[in-house]
Design an enzyme around this catalytic site. Sequence first.
Site, PDB file in Angstrom:
ATOM      1  N   LYS A 102       0.846  -1.187   0.000  1.00 47.36           N
ATOM      2  CA  LYS A 102       0.000   0.000   0.000  1.00 47.36           C
ATOM      3  C   LYS A 102       0.885   1.241   0.000  1.00 47.36           C
ATOM      4  CE  LYS A 102      -3.913   1.974   2.543  1.00 47.36           C
ATOM      5  NZ  LYS A 102      -4.734   1.865   3.782  1.00 47.36           N
ATOM      6  N   HIS A 104      -0.336   4.447   0.264  1.00 44.35           N
ATOM      7  CA  HIS A 104      -1.007   5.601   0.859  1.00 44.35           C
ATOM      8  C   HIS A 104      -1.474   5.221   2.269  1.00 44.35           C
ATOM      9  CE1 HIS A 104      -4.153   3.178  -1.028  1.00 44.35           C
ATOM     10  NE2 HIS A 104      -4.958   3.639  -0.096  1.00 44.35           N
TER      11      HIS A 104
END
Length: 218
Positions: A102, A104
């Site tokens: 991921k 963010h």
Amino acid sequence: MTYQETFIRFMVDCNVLTFGDFTLKSGRKAPYFINAGNYHNGAQLLQLGRYYAACIEEHKIPVETLFGPAYKGIPLAAATVMAMADLYNKTVDFCFDRKEQKDHGEGGMFVGKQLCDGEKVVIIEDVMTSGKAMAEVYPKLKQEADVEITGMVITVDRKERALEGTQSAVTAVYEKYGVPVYSIVTIDDIIRAIQDEIIPGKEHLAAMLAYREQYGVS
């Protein structure tokens, strides 16, 4: 009955353990098949977590965090930590990995408990055929933190030679990574359950024994 015997009956009732003529991913022709994808409701998952928890408790596997490899391992790990809290009054953390990192929010590859050096981690999986799952998750875990992987728990040990060599996948994983693999039941338990009429399937017993003789390891 022992919890292993009730688990074998549970697999049959859930249509997870079936008998007949099956071509496995390995190309081998097998008289039985285990399809963990047939666990599909809350009652089944609740019971499955209890069997995993019983296996961990029986073998006294040191554990602080359960790791469920994406995707199948995620609900298995969650169900098991809940069963450990409910049945044994043990609070155990759990985490799982993402297939892609991921970029963010909090970022990272892991969701749930943030792993720390020295933490005792047990990996929860459904079945082991080739040891590929361990090859994928071992470096991920070690890159996250210098954890101590104290075991991997699976539902069934087929006790079958890997496609290459004479060892089973379970033995090969232990020798390569130093991680013991524990199973709720083995193929020998399943054969014995048929012989003792705990589950139906005596018409498949000769084929089961022949397959075990051809591909099995002790």
